[in-house]
Design a protein around this motif. Structure first.
Motif, mmCIF file in Angstrom:
data_model
loop_
_atom_site.group_PDB
_atom_site.id
_atom_site.type_symbol
_atom_site.label_atom_id
_atom_site.label_comp_id
_atom_site.label_asym_id
_atom_site.label_seq_id
_atom_site.Cartn_x
_atom_site.Cartn_y
_atom_site.Cartn_z
ATOM 1 N N MET A 14 0.827 -1.201 0.000
ATOM 2 C CA MET A 14 0.000 0.000 0.000
ATOM 3 C C MET A 14 0.865 1.256 0.000
ATOM 4 N N ALA A 15 2.078 1.150 0.533
ATOM 5 C CA ALA A 15 2.972 2.307 0.594
ATOM 6 C C ALA A 15 3.328 2.822 -0.794
ATOM 7 N N GLU A 16 3.234 1.963 -1.812
ATOM 8 C CA GLU A 16 3.525 2.380 -3.183
ATOM 9 C C GLU A 16 2.404 3.215 -3.788
ATOM 10 N N ILE A 17 1.235 3.200 -3.158
ATOM 11 C CA ILE A 17 0.048 3.844 -3.730
ATOM 12 C C ILE A 17 -0.242 5.129 -2.963
ATOM 13 N N LEU A 56 -5.515 -0.373 5.544
ATOM 14 C CA LEU A 56 -4.813 -1.411 4.787
ATOM 15 C C LEU A 56 -3.302 -1.251 4.895
ATOM 16 N N ASN A 57 -2.835 -0.016 4.912
ATOM 17 C CA ASN A 57 -1.401 0.229 5.047
ATOM 18 C C ASN A 57 -0.910 -0.212 6.422
ATOM 19 N N ALA A 58 -1.709 0.040 7.467
ATOM 20 C CA ALA A 58 -1.317 -0.370 8.812
ATOM 21 C C ALA A 58 -1.198 -1.887 8.919
ATOM 22 N N LEU A 59 -2.074 -2.624 8.231
ATOM 23 C CA LEU A 59 -1.976 -4.077 8.245
ATOM 24 C C LEU A 59 -0.621 -4.548 7.713
ATOM 25 N N GLU A 60 -0.119 -3.859 6.705
ATOM 26 C CA GLU A 60 1.151 -4.263 6.098
ATOM 27 C C GLU A 60 2.353 -3.778 6.898
ATOM 28 N N THR A 61 2.385 -2.504 7.224
ATOM 29 C CA THR A 61 3.567 -1.954 7.885
ATOM 30 C C THR A 61 3.715 -2.436 9.318
ATOM 31 N N SER A 62 2.639 -2.922 9.915
ATOM 32 C CA SER A 62 2.715 -3.474 11.271
ATOM 33 C C SER A 62 3.157 -4.927 11.281
ATOM 34 N N GLY A 63 3.303 -5.528 10.108
ATOM 35 C CA GLY A 63 3.695 -6.932 10.033
ATOM 36 C C GLY A 63 2.546 -7.901 10.174
ATOM 37 N N SER A 64 1.299 -7.411 10.068
ATOM 38 C CA SER A 64 0.137 -8.286 10.222
ATOM 39 C C SER A 64 -0.223 -9.012 8.931
ATOM 40 N N ALA A 65 -0.253 -8.297 7.810
ATOM 41 C CA ALA A 65 -0.577 -8.888 6.507
ATOM 42 C C ALA A 65 0.611 -8.684 5.582
ATOM 43 N N THR A 66 1.510 -9.645 5.567
ATOM 44 C CA THR A 66 2.740 -9.570 4.781
ATOM 45 C C THR A 66 3.043 -10.942 4.191
ATOM 46 N N SER A 67 4.042 -11.001 3.353
ATOM 47 C CA SER A 67 4.431 -12.293 2.782
ATOM 48 C C SER A 67 4.873 -13.259 3.875
ATOM 49 N N MET A 74 -0.581 -7.874 -3.489
ATOM 50 C CA MET A 74 -0.492 -7.724 -4.943
ATOM 51 C C MET A 74 -1.705 -6.919 -5.385
ATOM 52 N N HIS A 75 -1.756 -5.675 -4.951
ATOM 53 C CA HIS A 75 -2.927 -4.845 -5.185
ATOM 54 C C HIS A 75 -3.049 -4.508 -6.672
ATOM 55 N N VAL A 76 -4.250 -4.718 -7.192
ATOM 56 C CA VAL A 76 -4.504 -4.536 -8.619
ATOM 57 C C VAL A 76 -4.947 -3.097 -8.862
ATOM 58 N N LEU A 77 -4.232 -2.413 -9.741
ATOM 59 C CA LEU A 77 -4.508 -1.002 -10.037
ATOM 60 C C LEU A 77 -4.754 -0.826 -11.520
ATOM 61 N N ASP A 82 -3.357 9.139 -18.405
ATOM 62 C CA ASP A 82 -2.594 10.181 -17.713
ATOM 63 C C ASP A 82 -2.047 9.697 -16.378
ATOM 64 N N ASP A 83 -2.028 8.388 -16.179
ATOM 65 C CA ASP A 83 -1.506 7.765 -14.958
ATOM 66 C C ASP A 83 -2.347 8.056 -13.714
ATOM 67 N N ASN A 84 -3.605 8.399 -13.914
ATOM 68 C CA ASN A 84 -4.510 8.593 -12.782
ATOM 69 C C ASN A 84 -5.125 7.253 -12.385
ATOM 70 N N LEU A 85 -5.139 6.971 -11.103
ATOM 71 C CA LEU A 85 -5.745 5.734 -10.625
ATOM 72 C C LEU A 85 -7.258 5.842 -10.734
ATOM 73 N N ILE A 86 -7.881 4.916 -11.458
ATOM 74 C CA ILE A 86 -9.328 4.975 -11.665
ATOM 75 C C ILE A 86 -10.045 3.730 -11.137
ATOM 76 N N ALA A 87 -9.285 2.690 -10.804
ATOM 77 C CA ALA A 87 -9.891 1.478 -10.248
ATOM 78 C C ALA A 87 -8.817 0.704 -9.500
ATOM 79 N N ALA A 88 -9.251 -0.003 -8.451
ATOM 80 C CA ALA A 88 -8.294 -0.751 -7.641
ATOM 81 C C ALA A 88 -9.004 -1.890 -6.926
#
Length: 408
Positions: A14-17, A56-67, A74-77, A82-88
């Motif tokens: 989520m940190a990438e988004i 969702l970001n807290a789940l990942e960065t806290s180590g709760s939902a990680t590999s 593998m969030h689908v974007l 114009d590189d605008n996010l329109i669906a996820a």
């Protein structure tokens, strides 16, 4: 906008988004100035705090939902030209079926016994959270329908690329499941028990709507729950401090150990959401003899209160019901919320004013043999769930229209 203008991207965290871009798809009003609870627009009932970037970001960065825990993000974007996010879609490559609340263990076991490989699989959901909400997150706009089609196609491409056995969208909306049916997905139904505010001003109004015996039982339970000098605190916003999270986490861990399970959420997770989502959290804490002994965490939506985790380090009769069900109703009524969703399972909620509702998920299995077998199973399961909801609906504790109200 032509289909060729859509671009697929997979984010491994989520940190990438950018949070604003994600929230524009998941909860568009989050990008507007925050409002106090009592001033929130009740028409925004689709606001779901669990879909927010912060949660969702807290789940990942806290180590709760990680590999490491078997939840590889593998969030689908889908982006426009114009590189605008329109669906996820919040998506995870899973190596197991834990923490989902829509159980497919039997499917996995049958497929493995037949010589197949059920894992990895793709799970589109909010980890560890049995709360219904959108899973195909589409930004509002004239191209929303095309964006949804592109998102569904992107999920299929990811399944092929990862060689996942299946795709599961759990606790999705009914309309999403219907749209996915056209793409070959199977629909599965489940049931939960929710409380609905029928215009009650306070708890006594709710009690007056119940049959006399049920009303007496609830009053007795609430009285007994607070025996032995137990006091209840409702905490939200900056009222919640780190020592509250310390106590609550101990309760959460105790519940996991007593159920012979592995708690999914880390201590860090609670600190992170406490900082990022303080206004969306209601923490109900029970105290006796100067120390906290039990607690329940809830999240506040635009028109709903969502009960999540509970725990206790002392056993007191009916304290679970008081903290998780009755205090939640108290808060919802005081703040004009339309319903309380108290989590998965729980036929015992029926006698406490929570009625049965259907939940929905969608499933696509790559092997046609497994797909046919699961389709047959789901046909029978849907019929049983529908029948169960009808039976439960006939046994709700409310007075029949012709029944006199015998006040105690």
């Amino acid at each position: 906008m032509a289909d060729r203008d859509f671009k697929l991207r997979i984010a491994s965290s989520m940190a990438e988004i950018p949070a604003q871009a994600w929230n524009a798809c998941a909860n568009p009003h989050l990008n507007q100035p925050a409002q106090p609870l009592l001033l929130r627009d009740p028409t925004l009932e689709r606001y779901n705090p669990f879909l927010s970037h912060a949660f969702l970001n807290a789940l990942e960065t806290s180590g709760s939902a990680t590999s490491r825990t078997g939840w590889s993000p593998m969030h689908v974007l889908v982006e426009d030209g114009d590189d605008n996010l329109i669906a996820a879609a919040p998506c995870y490559l899973k190596s197991h079926s834990m923490g989902e609340y829509v159980f497919d263990h039997a499917w996995a076991d049958a497929y493995e016994r037949a010589g197949g490989h059920y894992y990895p699989k793709l799970q589109i959901c909010v980890p560890f959270t049995p709360v219904q909400g959108r899973r195909l997150l589409i930004a509002p706009g004239p191209d929303a329908d095309k964006a949804q089609e592109a998102l569904i196609a992107s999920i299929a491409s990811l399944q092929e690329k990862t060689k996942a056995s299946s795709v599961h969208l759990t606790f999705a909306t009914q309309s999403e499941c219907e749209a996915l049916s056209a793409a070959g997905y199977l629909q599965r139904t489940g049931k939960q028990f929710h409380f609905f505010n029928k215009g009650y001003g306070h708890f006594d109004d709710f009690l007056a709507d119940l049959a006399s015996r049920k009303r007496k039982n609830i009053r007795k339970e609430r009285e007994q729950a607070l025996q032995n000098g137990i006091e209840i605190e409702q905490l939200t916003g900056d009222q919640i401090k780190e020592h509250h999270w310390d106590a609550f986490f101990a309760f959460y861990m105790d519940t996991g150990s007593r159920k012979w399970g592995t708690p999914y959420l880390t201590r860090q997770f609670y600190s992170q959401i406490g900082e990022a989502m303080a206004g969306d959290i209601l923490l109900i804490m029970a105290k006796r003899a100067g120390r906290y002994i039990a607690g329940a965490i809830n999240f506040i939506g635009a028109d709903a209160l969502y009960g999540r985790n509970w725990g206790a380090i002392e056993d007191h009769p009916f304290l679970h019901f008081e903290c998780c069900y009755y205090q939640a109703i108290d808060f919802a009524l005081a703040n004009g919320l339309g319903r309380v969703e108290a989590g998965a399972q729980g036929e015992h909620k029926l006698a406490r004013g929570y009625g049965p509702v259907a939940t929905y998920s969608a499933h696509q299995l790559a092997d046609p043999r497994l797909h046919r077998a699961v389709a047959d199973y789901l046909r029978h399961e849907r019929a049983k769930i529908e029948q169960a909801i009808e039976v439960y609906s006939e046994h709700v504790p409310f007075r029949k229209s012709q029944e006199p109200d015998h006040q105690e």
